[in-house]
Design an enzyme around this catalytic site. Structure first.
Site, PDB file in Angstrom:
ATOM      1  N   GLU A 224      59.630 -43.580   3.817  1.00 41.91           N
ATOM      2  CA  GLU A 224      59.418 -42.365   4.591  1.00 41.91           C
ATOM      3  C   GLU A 224      59.265 -42.603   6.089  1.00 41.91           C
ATOM      4  O   GLU A 224      59.568 -41.732   6.888  1.00 41.91           O
ATOM      5  CB  GLU A 224      58.164 -41.633   4.068  1.00 41.91           C
ATOM      6  CG  GLU A 224      58.274 -41.155   2.631  1.00 41.91           C
ATOM      7  CD  GLU A 224      59.247 -39.987   2.488  1.00 41.91           C
ATOM      8  OE1 GLU A 224      59.327 -39.166   3.403  1.00 41.91           O
ATOM      9  OE2 GLU A 224      59.949 -39.941   1.461  1.00 41.91           O
ATOM     10  N   SER A 503      28.987  -2.966 -42.092  1.00 40.83           N
ATOM     11  CA  SER A 503      27.712  -3.323 -42.725  1.00 40.83           C
ATOM     12  C   SER A 503      26.979  -4.457 -42.033  1.00 40.83           C
ATOM     13  O   SER A 503      25.860  -4.790 -42.425  1.00 40.83           O
ATOM     14  CB  SER A 503      27.962  -3.712 -44.182  1.00 40.83           C
ATOM     15  OG  SER A 503      28.534  -2.625 -44.857  1.00 40.83           O
TER      16      SER A 503
END
Lengths: 822, 144
Positions: A224, A503
């Site tokens: 780079e 229930s």
């Protein structure tokens, strides 16, 4: 909780900044504005110059001056920007979420298979000699491992070399390897189970320059920016080349130093214009002016974008090393480092998973550059180029394997933390998730739902469900499954499916009654005969039993055991609907509940997690503890920031609760949940309750063993009938999940003011052991029936009476009697 | 055969009744030695660690250590009591009272443990200004 304010969302920041920047040069170009500035700056000069004529030369000089001034202001502005970003927190770090740390101790119920899963989840590596933290070796049923160091909410634990011996599904021995020292207890580091990511879903693992292998830096510089160590932020050669290309009509490109790339990534949008390029160059110079090469390089290593995992962006070499190679950065080989550096040019174009050929070519190019730079010998080059890519097929996922649990964690965190802190401060969150329980829960739900559809010829994929598992006394949430696909991140039924509970409400009705021992005991006969309720403003209401029959006068306990609706409504009306609903809230329900008679049969809607909170209080003997999914929150450095301690609050009379629990154990032993014995042995004395709603739309089961509580729901998202009762749907899911966890038997602690007596179910009067149908029931002191039913008057009976007289001395003696007689 | 068994029971019952008579005196209530608190060596190690931490004034850590122990033995009343003590020390009086009540609920026949819990409740209530409740709790402690 938040200390310093977190930086604003990076995305908007970048945008705003470019906006501000594009303004500055625009000002320079605008003559009107320039004049305005001159006017402001030199009013006196203008006065004296009134009579003089402006020469062109003078005007030009002014313009140049103004231009320079503007450039200076612009540079100053960039300088402030650059330094503010660098001096402050450079990166938003996601919060990392961990499961509970596994505690190892002799006697622990843990199979070798369980710990294999745990080691997988921890991403420990198999090694011949486990000397590295995070490695292990099996030797028959002996496991040698070295833990990773970890800072827990309550102190830190260094890396430990452990030897664990397994026998009979348990940890038989635990010792410190090398020192041959037996240990009473040690814990593993907790498995990472997910993250809470910054706004842009950036994820990264921060690394320091010293963690980066030299060849990574070599590769980076060779590829780079060869003159990185000698330039001042700009590389004139590179710029010249870029200019030639640009002037020649090509796109603006290339020539960027690492510093420029960092400036671009850090401060600028990716658009390619000359103006942006100029800004980037100024910033690069400024970065070099203020910071060392090492600092710039380290920030670069952490900043760069290196791939995508779903909607999670992989940033920095630290995370990339883990994402592609499942390794920490310092363990990367030369070709692996070269591959990552090669990918900088285009992480998706050169993705080694999607385009391995392309990636390989690119990697080998990087290696060649390194060799040209003198960093690799020809032999090293040849060897590195021949190496395979070495990328792991399955990346350690950032997407949590437990999205439903993570949602719960996130909601609990949001009560105490700002969203931006969760997404940027790098917090460590230690949760209560038990991967063993979670796995059992997931398997049970998806497996059973598919099986139910097949057995009942239902359309495949129509059934849905949810399952929550907690620890009974500590109220820690161990598992959450929000649907049959446990990896699905969307609608979480465990938290958000508000459904009529049917229930499941009944235990609360009966508890409310049992809290009045002078009026109600388990032996009180309730009236199960036709009932018509006329209420103002609503239709007449005639509750029915599930079997569409009436059973006459039935002992209270049996009404619950068989889940009879009609006597439950009568009982609820007698104790008061508001009282029942108050009790429901006291136990932990939060949702608004309508005060109708139908609420006594569970018309009220709750999410499974909320049901779990209510049953939690029952399972804990009337002590409410808010369900917890988080144990502690740590700072990014591992210091404890907040603990979520165990809190209890007594909400119910332990004696009434003991009676209720006994009745709920009977539900499983001989009532609506008796077929649970197909999954779990009766000797566990599990307490539970089934729930079914109108038209068989919702199937519920809630119950607890000695150590765990679980709530299961099964139904359809479109709320159509499933044909399943609580027992045939949710309970089978529940049963399979708990069976996989080898639960402890439930032995409720009997309060001092409770004593047992034999009762005749037909009359509700005192009876005796051996009398036909006699039931042995617990009573709160002074509430047992005193009148006696006839039972043949045998010697047996009078002996039993003696036994009851003895109860005053304590139940231990009573039990001893029973043992002798059994 | 049956008659013989009943006779045996009857005589035993009479014997026990005699034992439980006026000769019974409530035992004094020193805090239970650690060794008795659990049969699990991991729990004992954590309990020791918690006591060391509490003695060093690290109450938050002591609490966290006790929670670790409670995850192993969630029904151990000694651990709940120890946690109540830590919260009392931390000035969390309501928690101390609730935790001591939880310990009581699990204590079964252990009178000395219950007496100690009632004393914790008494202290916690006193600190909260509930003097009447405090006195009642200390009386309960005496009755154990």
């Amino acid at each position: 909780m938040a200390k310093r304010p977190a930086p604003k969302k990076p995305a908007t920041k970048a945008k705003r900044k470019t906006a501000a920047k594009s303004k500055a040069p625009a000002e320079r170009k605008s003559p009107a504005k320039a004049k305005a500035k001159t006017a402001k700056r030199k009013p006196t000069k203008r006065k004296t110059a009134k009579k003089r004529r402006f020469t062109l030369k003078r005007l030009l000089a002014y313009l140049v001056l103004i231009g320079l001034l503007a450039a200076a202001v612009f540079t100053l502005y960039l300088d402030v920007t650059v330094r503010a970003r660098f001096e402050g927190k450079r990166f938003a770090l996601p919060a990392r979420v961990y499961a509970r740390p596994l505690e190892l101790y002799p006697g622990l119920k843990l199979s070798p298979e369980d710990i294999r899963h745990e080691l997988d989840l921890l991403r420990y590596r198999r090694a011949a000699d486990p000397g590295q933290p995070g490695s292990y070796a099996w030797n028959g049923s002996t496991l040698d491992l070295r833990t990773r160091p970890f800072v827990f909410g309550d102190g830190s634990q260094a890396a430990l070399s452990l030897r664990v011996e397994f026998r009979g599904g348990r940890v038989a021995e635990l010792s410190q390897r090398g020192r041959n020292k037996a240990l009473a207890i040690a814990r593993l580091d907790p498995p990472l189970i997910g993250g809470i990511y910054p706004g842009r879903n950036e994820d990264r693992i921060l690394v320091q320059l010293k963690d980066a292998p030299q060849w990574l830096i070599d590769a980076l510089i060779a590829t780079e920016d060869r003159r990185f160590y000698s330039h001042y932020g700009l590389d004139p050669l590179g710029i010249a080349r870029a200019l030639v290309v640009t002037v020649g009509g090509g796109r603006v490109q290339g020539g960027s130093t690492l510093t420029q790339q960092l400036a671009k990534n850090f401060f600028l949008t990716p658009e390619r214009t000359l103006q942006r390029k100029f800004t980037e160059m100024v910033m690069a110079l400024l970065l070099e002016l203020h910071y060392s090469k090492q600092e710039i390089l380290e920030t670069y290593l952490n900043e760069v974008y290196l791939g995508q995992d779903g909607n999670r962006a992989i940033h920095g070499f630290g995370l990339a090393a883990s994402f592609y190679f499942d390794k920490p950065l310092n363990e990367l080989s030369v070709p692996q480092a070269a591959l990552l550096v090669g990918m900088l040019k285009g992480p998706s174009y050169y993705s080694p998973r999607r385009h391995p050929q392309r990636a390989l070519k690119r990697r080998n190019l990087v290696l060649e550059e390194m060799a040209q730079d003198g960093k690799l010998s020809p032999r090293q080059l040849a060897r590195a180029q021949a190496a395979p890519l070495g990328v792991v097929a399955r990346p350690p996922s950032g997407a949590s394997p437990y999205p439903a649990f993570l949602q719960l964690v996130y909601r609990q965190l949001k009560r105490d933390y700002r969203d931006e802190d969760l997404r940027s401060e790098g917090l460590g969150i230690i949760t209560t998730l038990d991967p063993v329980a979670q796995r059992a829960a997931e398997r049970a739900l998806s497996g059973r739902l598919a099986r139910l559809e097949k057995d009942r010829r239902l359309k495949s994929g129509t059934l849905q469900g949810a399952l929550v598992i907690t620890s009974t006394q500590n109220a820690e949430v161990q598992a959450v499954v929000g649907g049959r696909d446990p990896r699905f991140e969307g609608f979480n039924r465990a938290l958000d499916a508000q459904r009529p509970i049917g229930s499941l409400v009944k235990p609360v009705v009966y508890l409310t009654a049992l809290e009045h021992p002078q009026r109600y005991t388990l032996a009180t006969l309730l009236d199960d005969s036709p009932l018509l309720l006329k209420q103002k403003g609503s239709e007449d209401y005639a509750p029915q039993n599930f079997d569409k029959r009436f059973h006459g006068r039935v002992p209270l306990i049996d009404c619950l055991v068989h889940s009879y609706n009609v006597p439950t409504v009568r009982l609820g009306l007698a104790v008061g609907i508001p009282q029942v609903l108050d009790n429901l809230r006291r136990l932990g329900a939060r949702s608004p509940l309508p005060g109708f008679a139908s609420s006594l049969l569970g018309a009220g809607e709750l999410a499974p997690l909320e049901v779990a909170q209510v049953y939690q209080t029952i399972a804990a003997g009337g002590f409410r503890t808010p369900l917890r999914a988080i144990r502690a929150v740590l700072t990014s450095r591992g210091e404890p920031l907040k603990r979520y301690p165990l809190k209890v609050e007594q909400t119910s009379d332990p004696a009434a609760l003991y009676l209720l629990t006994t009745a709920m154990q009977e539900v499983v032993r001989r009532g609506t949940a008796r077929s649970l014995d197909r999954y779990l042995p009766a000797s566990l004395d599990i307490a539970g309750k089934t729930g079914t709603t109108d038209g068989l739309r919702d199937s519920w089961f809630a119950g607890f063993t000695g150590d765990r509580l679980a709530v299961a729901w099964v139904g359809r998202d479109d709320n159509r009938p499933t044909g399943l009762t609580g027992a045939s749907g949710a309970m089978v899911v529940w049963g399979q999940a708990l069976a996989a966890l080898d639960p402890q038997p439930l032995v409720p602690t009997q309060p001092d003011n409770v004593a047992w007596a034999w009762v005749d179910p037909a009359s509700g009067l005192l009876s005796a052991r051996g009398c036909p149908g006699a039931m042995n029931l617990p009573f709160i002191a002074g509430s047992a029936p005193t009148r006696r039913a006839a039972c043949g008057g045998s010697l047996e009976q009078s002996m039993e009476e003696l036994g009851q007289g003895m109860e005053k001395m304590g139940t231990k003696v009573k039990r001893w009697f029973e043992r002798i007689f059994d | 055969m049956k008659a013989l068994r009943y006779a045996l029971v009857l005589s035993l019952a009479l014997f026990l009744a005699a034992c439980a008579g006026p000769s019974y005196t409530p035992p004094s209530t020193p805090p239970p030695p650690t060794a008795q608190a659990s049969g699990n060596s991991a729990v004992l190690a954590l309990l020791d660690q918690a006591k060391t931490q509490a003695a060093a004034g690290q109450d938050a850590s002591a609490g966290a250590t006790l929670e670790r122990a409670l995850r192993i033995e969630p029904r151990n009343p000694y651990l709940w009591q120890e946690l109540a003590r830590v919260r009392l020390e931390q000035g969390q009086y309501r928690q101390a009272e609730n935790l001591a009540a939880k310990s009581n609920a699990l204590a079964q026949g252990d009178r000395s443990l219950k007496a100690a819990n009632w004393r914790i409740i008494g202290q916690a209530r006193g600190k909260r200004g509930d003097l009447k409740g405090s006195r009642a709790a200390f009386e309960k402690a005496e009755q154990q």
